[in-house]
Scaffold this active site. Structure first.
Site, PDB file in Angstrom:
ATOM      1  N   SER A 118       3.490   3.280  -8.648  1.00 22.55           N
ATOM      2  CA  SER A 118       2.111   2.800  -8.640  1.00 22.55           C
ATOM      3  C   SER A 118       1.287   3.823  -9.405  1.00 22.55           C
ATOM      4  O   SER A 118       1.344   5.023  -9.094  1.00 22.55           O
ATOM      5  CB  SER A 118       1.587   2.719  -7.203  1.00 22.55           C
ATOM      6  OG  SER A 118       0.163   2.818  -7.198  1.00 22.55           O
ATOM      7  N   HIS A 176       4.003  -0.908 -10.900  1.00 22.89           N
ATOM      8  CA  HIS A 176       3.216  -1.554  -9.845  1.00 22.89           C
ATOM      9  C   HIS A 176       1.751  -1.254 -10.123  1.00 22.89           C
ATOM     10  O   HIS A 176       1.332  -0.088 -10.129  1.00 22.89           O
ATOM     11  CB  HIS A 176       3.631  -0.976  -8.483  1.00 22.89           C
ATOM     12  CG  HIS A 176       2.895  -1.537  -7.312  1.00 22.89           C
ATOM     13  ND1 HIS A 176       3.261  -2.708  -6.697  1.00 22.89           N
ATOM     14  CD2 HIS A 176       1.809  -1.065  -6.654  1.00 22.89           C
ATOM     15  CE1 HIS A 176       2.416  -2.936  -5.682  1.00 22.89           C
ATOM     16  NE2 HIS A 176       1.533  -1.956  -5.633  1.00 22.89           N
ATOM     17  N   ASP A 180      -2.146  -1.725  -9.268  1.00 25.39           N
ATOM     18  CA  ASP A 180      -3.012  -2.047  -8.132  1.00 25.39           C
ATOM     19  C   ASP A 180      -4.375  -2.538  -8.588  1.00 25.39           C
ATOM     20  O   ASP A 180      -5.152  -1.772  -9.156  1.00 25.39           O
ATOM     21  CB  ASP A 180      -3.177  -0.808  -7.234  1.00 25.39           C
ATOM     22  CG  ASP A 180      -1.893  -0.462  -6.498  1.00 25.39           C
ATOM     23  OD1 ASP A 180      -1.412   0.668  -6.640  1.00 25.39           O
ATOM     24  OD2 ASP A 180      -1.378  -1.353  -5.794  1.00 25.39           O
ATOM     25  N   MET A 212      -7.947  -3.922  -7.421  1.00 28.45           N
ATOM     26  CA  MET A 212      -8.815  -3.932  -6.248  1.00 28.45           C
ATOM     27  C   MET A 212     -10.206  -4.402  -6.675  1.00 28.45           C
ATOM     28  O   MET A 212     -10.725  -3.981  -7.704  1.00 28.45           O
ATOM     29  CB  MET A 212      -8.908  -2.516  -5.651  1.00 28.45           C
ATOM     30  CG  MET A 212      -7.569  -1.960  -5.215  1.00 28.45           C
ATOM     31  SD  MET A 212      -7.778  -0.297  -4.501  1.00 28.45           S
ATOM     32  CE  MET A 212      -6.053   0.171  -4.300  1.00 28.45           C
ATOM     33  N   HIS A 259      -0.373  -6.063  -8.018  1.00 27.16           N
ATOM     34  CA  HIS A 259      -0.693  -6.102  -6.587  1.00 27.16           C
ATOM     35  C   HIS A 259      -2.172  -6.415  -6.468  1.00 27.16           C
ATOM     36  O   HIS A 259      -3.020  -5.542  -6.658  1.00 27.16           O
ATOM     37  CB  HIS A 259      -0.344  -4.743  -5.953  1.00 27.16           C
ATOM     38  CG  HIS A 259      -0.654  -4.711  -4.477  1.00 27.16           C
ATOM     39  ND1 HIS A 259      -0.606  -3.555  -3.744  1.00 27.16           N
ATOM     40  CD2 HIS A 259      -1.013  -5.690  -3.613  1.00 27.16           C
ATOM     41  CE1 HIS A 259      -0.932  -3.818  -2.492  1.00 27.16           C
ATOM     42  NE2 HIS A 259      -1.189  -5.115  -2.400  1.00 27.16           N
ATOM     43  N   MET A 311      -5.239  -6.940  -4.663  1.00 27.10           N
ATOM     44  CA  MET A 311      -6.005  -6.698  -3.442  1.00 27.10           C
ATOM     45  C   MET A 311      -7.421  -7.219  -3.686  1.00 27.10           C
ATOM     46  O   MET A 311      -8.384  -6.458  -3.877  1.00 27.10           O
ATOM     47  CB  MET A 311      -6.002  -5.202  -3.103  1.00 27.10           C
ATOM     48  CG  MET A 311      -4.632  -4.742  -2.614  1.00 27.10           C
ATOM     49  SD  MET A 311      -4.398  -2.956  -2.662  1.00 27.10           S
ATOM     50  CE  MET A 311      -3.908  -2.778  -4.375  1.00 27.10           C
ATOM     51  N   MET A 364       3.144  -3.910   3.268  1.00 28.89           N
ATOM     52  CA  MET A 364       2.323  -2.701   3.080  1.00 28.89           C
ATOM     53  C   MET A 364       2.656  -1.692   4.157  1.00 28.89           C
ATOM     54  O   MET A 364       2.725  -2.048   5.346  1.00 28.89           O
ATOM     55  CB  MET A 364       0.843  -3.047   3.139  1.00 28.89           C
ATOM     56  CG  MET A 364       0.298  -3.863   1.978  1.00 28.89           C
ATOM     57  SD  MET A 364       0.478  -3.036   0.388  1.00 28.89           S
ATOM     58  CE  MET A 364      -0.613  -1.622   0.622  1.00 28.89           C
ATOM     59  N   ASP A 371       5.291  -0.492   0.056  1.00 28.42           N
ATOM     60  CA  ASP A 371       4.229   0.067  -0.775  1.00 28.42           C
ATOM     61  C   ASP A 371       3.228   0.824   0.095  1.00 28.42           C
ATOM     62  O   ASP A 371       2.555   0.239   0.934  1.00 28.42           O
ATOM     63  CB  ASP A 371       3.522  -1.093  -1.495  1.00 28.42           C
ATOM     64  CG  ASP A 371       2.365  -0.643  -2.358  1.00 28.42           C
ATOM     65  OD1 ASP A 371       1.501  -1.494  -2.680  1.00 28.42           O
ATOM     66  OD2 ASP A 371       2.306   0.555  -2.701  1.00 28.42           O
TER      67      ASP A 371
HETATM   68  C1  DX5 Z   1      -2.646   1.086  -1.870  1.00 27.69           C
HETATM   69  C2  DX5 Z   1      -1.778   0.586  -3.030  1.00 27.69           C
HETATM   70  C3  DX5 Z   1      -0.478   1.335  -3.151  1.00 27.69           C
HETATM   71  C4  DX5 Z   1      -0.690   2.830  -3.324  1.00 27.69           C
HETATM   72  C5  DX5 Z   1       0.652   3.509  -3.435  1.00 27.69           C
HETATM   73  O1  DX5 Z   1      -3.620   0.122  -1.562  1.00 27.69           O
HETATM   74  O2  DX5 Z   1      -1.450  -0.776  -2.854  1.00 27.69           O
HETATM   75  O3  DX5 Z   1       0.258   0.807  -4.269  1.00 27.69           O
HETATM   76  O4  DX5 Z   1      -1.436   3.071  -4.493  1.00 27.69           O
HETATM   77  O5  DX5 Z   1       0.391   4.852  -3.655  1.00 27.69           O
HETATM   78  P1  DX5 Z   1       0.939   5.956  -2.635  1.00 27.69           P
HETATM   79  O6  DX5 Z   1       2.439   5.970  -2.859  1.00 27.69           O
HETATM   80  O7  DX5 Z   1       0.255   7.216  -3.093  1.00 27.69           O
HETATM   81  O8  DX5 Z   1       0.572   5.510  -1.261  1.00 27.69           O
HETATM   82 ZN    ZN Z   2       0.054  -1.506  -4.253  1.00 23.18          ZN
END
Ligand code: DX5
Ligand code: ZN
Length: 217
Positions: free
Chosen positions: A9, A34, A36, A38, A68, A70, A139, A173
Site C-alpha cells: 500500500s 494496493h 487507497d 479515501m 481500495h 474507502m 480489514m 490490509d
Molecule cells: C488503511 C488502508 C491500508 C493501510 C495499510 O485505511 O486501507 O491499506 O494504508 O498500511 P499499513 O500497512 O501501514 O497499515
Molecule cells: Zn487499503
C-alpha cells in the site's frame, strides 16, 4: 489453490513521488499495488482519485492496480476508475447500497470485483455475495490511516472464509508485516497488503520475500 501475492500500500509512501515509489516497490518484487482511495466521508481522510490513477498508469504500465475504495456511493467511481486503468475495484460492503448491482457494475466495467469489511462488520454480511466476487478484503485496522496496529482478532473472519470458500482470494490490509504475516498465512489469507512495514523498510525486497515465503508455506 489460491496464489500468494504481496501488494504494497503506497498510502504512507512519498505521494509526491507516487510513480517512483510504486516502481521502486515493484522492482523490489511486489506482485501488485494496493491503492487507497479515501473521500473524506466514508473515512476521515482524503487521498487520491481516478485522475491520479490515470497518470500513474502511464508511468507504471504493467502492474496490477488493486483499488481500495474507502468512499461513500462507490458506484460513482466504477467507470472513471476502469477508464483510468484500474484492474480490481474493491468497495466497502458498508457503503454499497445494492451489493448485487455493484458487483454487476464493476464486472461490466471489466475489473475484478473485491468487497471489503471494516473490523466492526461481521463476516456473514458478505457471505451471500462471496460466490459472485473475486476477492474479500478483511480489514485488520479501522480504515482511514496507515501505520496502525494489526487487529489479530480479525483472523477469525479470514479463517471462516478460507474454510468455507476454498478458492476465494482473501486479502488482509492494515498493520501487516513480517512480524504478523504468520497469523495471516495460518488463517488463510493469500493476498497480503503491507504499507508502513514495506515503505519504511531498509530492505523491502527481503521483507516481501519473508512474507511471501510464509504465505506460500
Ligand atoms: C488503511 C488502508 C491500508 C493501510 C495499510 O485505511 O486501507 O491499506 O494504508 O498500511 P499499513 O500497512 O501501514 O497499515
Ligand atoms: Zn487499503
Amino acid at each position: 489453490g489460491p496464489r500468494a501475492l504481496i501488494g504494497p500500500s503506497i498510502l504512507n509512501a512519498d505521494l509526491a513521488d507516487l510513480a517512483a515509489e510504486s516502481n521502486r516497490l515493484l522492482d523490489a518484487g511486489a506482485d501488485y499495488l494496493h491503492l487507497d482511495v479515501m473521500d473524506g466521508h466514508f473515512v476521515p481522510n482524503l487521498t487520491i482519485g481516478h485522475p491520479v490513477i490515470k497518470c500513474l498508469r502511464r508511468r507504471v504500465p504493467a502492474a496490477f492496480f488493486d483499488m481500495h475504495m474507502m468512499v461513500e456511493r462507490p458506484e460513482r467511481w466504477v467507470q472513471p476508475m476502469a477508464d483510468a486503468g484500474a484492474d480490481q475495484y474493491t468497495f466497502h460492503v458498508e457503503a454499497a447500497g445494492d451489493v448485487a448491482a455493484m458487483v454487476r457494475h464493476v464486472r461490466e466495467a471489466g475489473m475484478r470485483v473485491g468487497v471489503a469489511l471494516k473490523p466492526g462488520t461481521a463476516v456473514d454480511v458478505v457471505t451471500p455475495w462471496v460466490d459472485r466476487v473475486d476477492m474479500v478484503l478483511v480489514m485488520t485496522v479501522e480504515p482511514g490511516f496507515g501505520g496502525q496496529s494489526f487487529m489479530a482478532d480479525m483472523m477469525a473472519k479470514v479463517r471462516y472464509l478460507r474454510e468455507n470458500f476454498k478458492d476465494l482470494d482473501i486479502e488482509v490490509d492494515g498493520g501487516v508485516g513480517p512480524v504478523n504475516i504468520d497469523a495471516c498465512a495460518d488463517a488463510g489469507a493469500n493476498m497480503i497488503v503491507s504499507g508502513t512495514a514495506l515503505v519504511t523498510s531498509s530492505d523491502p525486497a527481503q521483507a516481501m520475500m519473508t512474507m511471501r515465503t510464509s504465505v506460500t508455506r
